[in-house]
Design a protein around this motif. Structure first.
Motif: not given
Length: 176
Positions: A47-62, A85-92
């Motif tokens: 029930g939590n929300t997330d988006s790519l925009a909320s990870h600005r400033g980090a390297i993101v792997v979706a 370990p510094d990567l941010h992940f978005l599993n979609v």
């Protein structure tokens, strides 16, 4: 001579019209990519929300895949997460394009089958697939730079070759 000048003028007008149309199309594509899946918050199985925009400033792997093929992304997350370990992940998880999907059932299934530490964003409207023209029958790894711009992508199950190509890109972005 006059005929040639008129002919040249109409060619110039056509070129200007086509240039204007191309500019409009490019601007529209740029706007769509900038306000599509990156700005859209999606809900996960908790029930939590997330988006790519909320990870600005980090390297993101979706990692984007059809909900029925989520098991194909586990190795990607484990290998990349272990090394970076510094990567941010978005599993979609993309919902099937055809047929009715019961979102509550999908959430319950994800809660049972996915570790509690792994959030999976559920994209009912298939925004990620349409924004980035993805075939989600196999995993799609999209790497975004610190500004949220798509820097590269790879499609397919984990393999040493795919891993090497995506790791080189991630290393380069992290070094900046």
């Amino acid at each position: 001579m006059l005929s040639m000048a008129i002919s040249r003028l109409s060619v110039m007008r056509r070129i200007r019209a086509m240039s204007a149309l191309l500019f409009i199309l490019c601007s529209t594509c740029s706007i769509a990519a900038g306000t599509g899946s990156d700005a859209l918050p999606l809900r996960d199985q908790f029930g939590n929300t997330d988006s790519l925009a909320s990870h600005r400033g980090a390297i993101v792997v979706a990692i984007v895949v059809d909900v029925g093929r989520l098991s194909t992304i586990q190795r990607w997350g484990e290998e990349l997460g272990k090394r970076h370990p510094d990567l941010h992940f978005l599993n979609v998880a993309e919902m099937p394009a055809e047929g009715q999907v019961d979102i509550a059932r999908v959430e319950a299934t994800l809660q049972k089958r996915v570790p509690a530490t792994v959030a999976v964003l559920i994209d009912v409207e298939r925004h990620w697939a349409s924004t980035y023209s993805l075939d989600t029958a196999a995993p799609n790894l999209l790497v975004f730079d610190r500004e949220g711009k798509l820097a590269g992508q790879v499609r397919g199950r984990f393999s040493d070759e795919r891993d090497a190509s995506i790791t080189a890109l991630i290393d380069a972005l992290l070094a900046q």
